[in-house]
Design a protein around this motif. Structure first.
Motif: not given
Length: 61
Positions: A31-46
């Motif tokens: 959360v604080a350092h955006n270590k990784k972004k999780e991406k929705c495969r259906a709509c590409d939201s991160e």
């Protein structure tokens, strides 16, 4: 060393925040350092965390 000595604490290497356990450190980094972004495969939201992505997927089509 006391009951709450440094051996019971986990410190963030990026900002120095001290947390009580490794799981909290992992969540903090996501959360604080955006270590990784999780991406929705259906709509590409991160999302900042896998928990946020999981909640999103319930309503995304």
């Amino acid at each position: 060393m006391g009951l709450f000595g440094s051996s019971n604490e986990t410190k963030c290497k990026k900002c120095g925040t001290v947390l009580t356990d490794p799981e909290r450190l992992k969540k903090h980094q996501e959360v604080a350092h955006n270590k990784k972004k999780e991406k929705c495969r259906a709509c590409d939201s991160e999302f900042d965390s896998s928990e946020d992505l999981r909640k999103h997927k319930k309503n995304c089509k």
